[in-house]
Design a protein around this motif. Sequence first.
Motif, short mmCIF file in Angstrom:
data_model
loop_
_atom_site.label_atom_id
_atom_site.label_comp_id
_atom_site.label_asym_id
_atom_site.label_seq_id
_atom_site.Cartn_x
_atom_site.Cartn_y
_atom_site.Cartn_z
N GLY A 253 -40.26 17.45 13.83
CA GLY A 253 -40.00 18.03 12.52
C GLY A 253 -40.62 17.18 11.41
O GLY A 253 -40.17 16.06 11.13
N GLY A 254 -41.66 17.71 10.78
CA GLY A 254 -42.39 16.94 9.78
C GLY A 254 -41.57 16.64 8.53
O GLY A 254 -41.60 15.52 8.00
N HIS A 255 -40.85 17.65 8.01
CA HIS A 255 -40.06 17.42 6.81
C HIS A 255 -39.02 16.31 7.02
O HIS A 255 -38.86 15.43 6.18
CB HIS A 255 -39.35 18.72 6.39
N ALA A 256 -38.35 16.37 8.14
CA ALA A 256 -37.35 15.34 8.44
C ALA A 256 -38.01 13.97 8.62
O ALA A 256 -37.48 12.95 8.15
CB ALA A 256 -36.58 15.73 9.70
N MET A 257 -39.14 13.96 9.27
CA MET A 257 -39.83 12.70 9.55
C MET A 257 -40.25 11.99 8.26
O MET A 257 -40.00 10.80 8.06
CB MET A 257 -41.04 12.98 10.44
N PHE A 258 -40.87 12.72 7.35
CA PHE A 258 -41.34 12.12 6.10
C PHE A 258 -40.18 11.75 5.18
O PHE A 258 -40.21 10.72 4.51
CB PHE A 258 -42.30 13.07 5.39
N THR A 259 -39.16 12.60 5.15
CA THR A 259 -38.03 12.32 4.27
C THR A 259 -37.26 11.09 4.72
O THR A 259 -36.91 10.22 3.90
CB THR A 259 -37.08 13.53 4.21
N TRP A 260 -37.00 10.97 6.01
CA TRP A 260 -36.27 9.82 6.51
C TRP A 260 -37.08 8.53 6.38
O TRP A 260 -36.52 7.45 6.17
CB TRP A 260 -35.84 10.04 7.95
N ALA A 261 -38.39 8.63 6.48
CA ALA A 261 -39.23 7.45 6.29
C ALA A 261 -39.11 6.94 4.86
O ALA A 261 -38.94 5.73 4.61
CB ALA A 261 -40.68 7.77 6.63
N MET A 262 -39.20 7.85 3.88
CA MET A 262 -39.07 7.44 2.48
C MET A 262 -37.67 6.94 2.17
O MET A 262 -37.49 5.92 1.49
CB MET A 262 -39.40 8.62 1.56
N ALA A 263 -36.66 7.65 2.68
CA ALA A 263 -35.28 7.26 2.41
C ALA A 263 -34.97 5.88 2.99
O ALA A 263 -34.25 5.08 2.37
CB ALA A 263 -34.33 8.30 3.00
N THR A 264 -35.53 5.56 4.13
CA THR A 264 -35.26 4.27 4.76
C THR A 264 -35.83 3.12 3.94
O THR A 264 -35.18 2.08 3.77
CB THR A 264 -35.86 4.25 6.17
N VAL A 265 -37.03 3.30 3.42
CA VAL A 265 -37.64 2.24 2.62
C VAL A 265 -36.85 1.96 1.36
O VAL A 265 -36.53 0.80 1.03
CB VAL A 265 -39.10 2.59 2.28
N VAL A 266 -36.51 3.00 0.61
CA VAL A 266 -35.79 2.78 -0.64
C VAL A 266 -34.38 2.26 -0.39
O VAL A 266 -33.84 1.46 -1.17
CB VAL A 266 -35.75 4.08 -1.48
N ALA A 267 -33.76 2.67 0.72
CA ALA A 267 -32.42 2.17 1.04
C ALA A 267 -32.46 0.69 1.42
O ALA A 267 -31.49 -0.05 1.17
CB ALA A 267 -31.82 2.98 2.18
N HIS A 268 -33.56 0.24 2.02
CA HIS A 268 -33.71 -1.17 2.33
C HIS A 268 -34.10 -1.98 1.09
O HIS A 268 -33.67 -3.13 0.95
CB HIS A 268 -34.76 -1.37 3.43
N GLU A 269 -34.91 -1.41 0.23
CA GLU A 269 -35.32 -2.12 -0.98
C GLU A 269 -34.13 -2.33 -1.91
O GLU A 269 -34.01 -3.38 -2.55
CB GLU A 269 -36.42 -1.35 -1.70
N TYR A 270 -33.28 -1.33 -2.03
CA TYR A 270 -32.11 -1.41 -2.89
C TYR A 270 -30.86 -1.11 -2.06
O TYR A 270 -30.35 0.01 -2.08
CB TYR A 270 -32.23 -0.43 -4.06
N ILE A 311 -40.14 4.21 11.56
CA ILE A 311 -41.37 3.84 10.84
C ILE A 311 -41.05 3.19 9.51
O ILE A 311 -41.64 2.16 9.14
CB ILE A 311 -42.26 5.08 10.64
N GLY A 312 -40.11 3.76 8.77
CA GLY A 312 -39.73 3.17 7.48
C GLY A 312 -39.18 1.77 7.63
O GLY A 312 -39.51 0.87 6.85
N THR A 313 -38.34 1.55 8.66
CA THR A 313 -37.78 0.23 8.90
C THR A 313 -38.87 -0.77 9.27
O THR A 313 -38.88 -1.91 8.79
CB THR A 313 -36.72 0.29 10.01
#
Length: 342
Positions: A253-270, A311-313
């Motif tokens: 699922g592309g939408h889920a894959m890209f969204t979770w990648a972005m969400a993971t980065v910002v959740a780790h940054e802040y 991937i985001g992690t």
Amino acid sequence: MTITSRTTATPEAYLSLLSASKLDVFGNPAWMSSHLEPDLLDINKAVLAGFTAAVFSVAAPCQTLSLRPVLPSAETSFAGTHLPNFQVQALRMDPLTDDGGDSGTAPKPTEHNGLIGRIVKRGLQDQKGLYAAPFKISNLKWDAVVLAGTGAFLATDRRIEKHLPGGNHQLYQNSSNVALGGLAASLAGLWAYGIKTGNLHAKETGELELETLSNTFLVYAPMEFIAGRQRPGEGNGNGDFWRHHAMNTSFPGGHAMFTWAMATVVAHEYPKPWVMALAYGAGITVTGGRFLAQDHWSSDMFIGAALGLAIGTHIFHTRCDPELSPSCHRHSSITDATHGSE
């Protein structure tokens, strides 16, 4: 005694005469002079003290003015020549060039390549690390979880699909698009804010998001092309693999894959509860919306979310700056080499 004899007498005779006649120099009796002598001495002292005070009161201002240093201004000319204007900036010491001469300009820091060039260079290194990550011993447990979960959903995809609520497909798709667009727009705004204000943390977040999306696409594209799975409602309705030979297929699922990648980065940054809630909430909304709209199978959404999270992690811990985010724990596998070469 006549006045003539007194005036023509010698000074010694005159003094002896005064002593004999007991008169003072003013013709007064000697007894009066003896009484007035202390008073005259006091008057003399007072006059002398007043005179001394007057002299110093006049001389003191003159001395102060004469000893005060008077510095000429920049416009004042001396002997027809303008004096130089002293400036602190003139003391700046410029570094010497390699041949010992004065360069004349301050050295410029080493400039990195452009953002796109850096993403391409680091992207190749990140891809190597991403494809090698599943084979690390420390990741074997996570490999087992993802493979077991994907296998379980693959076995139950059609059964789960039959129990989904019907109708409102457009509503689910719209909610998914809003969540994905809102997250992407927020991160783009955060990146622009970091660039405009010089906020290094916000700037790093935007750059890592862009690198994460690029790496996610490089993993997503070949998987889509190789899997070639049919979406729900296509073909025989069983979600067969290797039916398509193009992009935009069902697995993963592309939408889920890209969204979770972005969400993971910002959740780790802040790593704040409200940031994590919004970021991961967007991931859940996109995943659930696409699934309820019957655009993907349950296994598609599971593997997409798992890969995006992984991937985001990986990108965050490989490229983050420990001084900016408290949750940064760099992966030493490729970070040392890449950061040492930059």
